[in-house]
Design a protein around this motif. Structure first.
Motif, PDB file in Angstrom:
ATOM      1  N   SER A 173       0.788  -1.084  -0.094  1.00  0.00           N
ATOM      2  CA  SER A 173       0.440  -0.502   0.156  1.00  0.00           C
ATOM      3  C   SER A 173       0.705   0.987   0.227  1.00  0.00           C
ATOM      4  O   SER A 173       0.801   2.368  -0.938  1.00  0.00           O
ATOM      5  CB  SER A 173      -0.811   0.029   1.188  1.00  0.00           C
ATOM      6  OG  SER A 173      -0.389   0.152   2.574  1.00  0.00           O
ATOM      7  N   ARG A 177       1.094   4.226  -3.378  1.00  0.00           N
ATOM      8  CA  ARG A 177       0.934   5.570  -3.370  1.00  0.00           C
ATOM      9  C   ARG A 177       2.436   6.693  -3.540  1.00  0.00           C
ATOM     10  O   ARG A 177       2.295   7.709  -3.893  1.00  0.00           O
ATOM     11  CB  ARG A 177       1.016   6.079  -1.759  1.00  0.00           C
ATOM     12  CG  ARG A 177       0.188   7.966  -1.254  1.00  0.00           C
ATOM     13  CD  ARG A 177      -0.059   7.646  -0.039  1.00  0.00           C
ATOM     14  NE  ARG A 177      -0.586   8.939   0.396  1.00  0.00           N
ATOM     15  CZ  ARG A 177      -1.815   9.754   0.132  1.00  0.00           C
ATOM     16  NH1 ARG A 177      -2.853   9.171  -0.486  1.00  0.00           N
ATOM     17  NH2 ARG A 177      -2.142  11.040   0.399  1.00  0.00           N
ATOM     18  N   ALA A 193      -7.317   9.681  -8.137  1.00  0.00           N
ATOM     19  CA  ALA A 193      -7.016  10.208  -7.137  1.00  0.00           C
ATOM     20  C   ALA A 193      -5.899   8.890  -6.740  1.00  0.00           C
ATOM     21  O   ALA A 193      -5.403   7.722  -7.287  1.00  0.00           O
ATOM     22  CB  ALA A 193      -8.910   9.377  -6.556  1.00  0.00           C
ATOM     23  N   PRO A 195      -3.690   6.757  -4.018  1.00  0.00           N
ATOM     24  CA  PRO A 195      -4.822   5.585  -3.411  1.00  0.00           C
ATOM     25  C   PRO A 195      -4.553   6.607  -1.487  1.00  0.00           C
ATOM     26  O   PRO A 195      -4.439   6.998  -0.841  1.00  0.00           O
ATOM     27  CB  PRO A 195      -3.166   4.981  -3.436  1.00  0.00           C
ATOM     28  CG  PRO A 195      -2.360   4.610  -4.408  1.00  0.00           C
ATOM     29  CD  PRO A 195      -3.234   6.312  -4.625  1.00  0.00           C
ATOM     30  N   PRO A 196      -5.020   5.130  -0.723  1.00  0.00           N
ATOM     31  CA  PRO A 196      -5.098   5.664  -0.017  1.00  0.00           C
ATOM     32  C   PRO A 196      -3.670   6.289   0.892  1.00  0.00           C
ATOM     33  O   PRO A 196      -2.768   5.351   0.658  1.00  0.00           O
ATOM     34  CB  PRO A 196      -6.380   4.636   1.199  1.00  0.00           C
ATOM     35  CG  PRO A 196      -6.773   4.029   0.566  1.00  0.00           C
ATOM     36  CD  PRO A 196      -5.894   4.399  -0.989  1.00  0.00           C
ATOM     37  N   ALA A 197      -3.618   7.054   2.006  1.00  0.00           N
ATOM     38  CA  ALA A 197      -2.805   7.693   3.012  1.00  0.00           C
ATOM     39  C   ALA A 197      -2.445   6.981   3.365  1.00  0.00           C
ATOM     40  O   ALA A 197      -3.993   6.428   4.607  1.00  0.00           O
ATOM     41  CB  ALA A 197      -2.629   8.986   3.062  1.00  0.00           C
ATOM     42  N   SER A 199      -1.933   5.268   8.134  1.00  0.00           N
ATOM     43  CA  SER A 199      -1.664   6.045   9.180  1.00  0.00           C
ATOM     44  C   SER A 199      -0.753   6.610   9.826  1.00  0.00           C
ATOM     45  O   SER A 199       0.849   6.168   9.265  1.00  0.00           O
ATOM     46  CB  SER A 199      -2.718   4.871  10.102  1.00  0.00           C
ATOM     47  OG  SER A 199      -1.995   4.539  10.046  1.00  0.00           O
TER      48      SER A 199
END
Length: 217
Positions: A173, A177, A193, A195-197, A199
């Motif tokens: 993941s 990004r 868009a 990819p999710p950042a 945490s």
């Protein structure tokens, strides 16, 4: 005597395969900065046996990565056939970084040169020629920065190596990004868009992992 000689040859061939399998495992796990002794231990042979089969670490590295560097060159040539130059270039980098995710030694090998008689070096040169053509094709289509050069691929892999080394099970993941940011910088993204950042906790664990690796090194 003939049977005895055949048995010795079989033992030598078996030891060679054990050494190559062990080298591939150790290089994938820890990169190229490992000793011949570590590889011999993993293979279950003595270091003198290893050195009889491979006179230098360079020779062992070249043979251990021959197939993978060949696959890298094949990926670059296949990307040239993509009808969409941007998709071909992106797909090539995505596949190469996916190879790196499971092999920490891979990027190091691509920065090395070997004697021209070695197949690994022949594959490396073939990949470089294909990458130059792939870059030119993307530039001509107006989908890649004009100042991008083949050596920048190595910079990408070196940056990506930090993700591979630090992110552990989250490397996939993190990688997605990072690549999205890099593609944006190269001019390859069309408003996609991200990819999710990760945490804050995930980033903290990755930094701890890098810190621990440096202490052990």
């Amino acid at each position: 005597m003939v049977a005895g000689a055949a048995s010795l040859r079989a033992d030598a061939a078996r030891n060679r395969e054990l050494i190559l399998a062990a080298a591939r495992e150790v290089f994938a796990e820890s990169g190229l900065d490992v000793s011949m002794r570590q590889i011999a231990l993993r293979a279950g042979v003595g270091e003198p046996t290893l050195r009889r089969r491979f006179g230098s670490k360079e020779e062992l590295v070249a043979e251990a990565f021959e197939d993978k560097v060949g696959a890298y060159a094949d990926l670059a040539n296949a990307a040239l056939e993509a009808p969409d130059p941007a998709a071909g270039f992106r797909g090539f980098l995505e596949k190469v970084t996916a190879m790196q995710l499971v092999d920490r030694g891979f990027a190091d090998v691509l920065t090395m040169t070997f004697p021209p008689t070695m197949r690994c070096e022949q594959h490396r040169r073939r990949s470089y020629e294909a990458i130059e053509r792939l870059i030119a094709k993307a530039k001509d289509a107006g989908v890649l920065r004009r100042d991008f050069v083949a050596e920048d691929i190595v910079l990408v892999l070196l940056a990506h190596a930090g993700v591979v080394g630090g992110a552990g099970k989250l490397a996939g993941s993190f990688s997605a990004r990072l690549l999205a940011f890099l593609f944006e910088g190269f001019g390859l993204n069309a408003g996609d868009a991200l990819p999710p950042a990760p945490s804050a906790a995930q980033v903290y664990r990755a930094l701890l992992r890098l810190h621990d690796d440096k202490k052990q090194g």
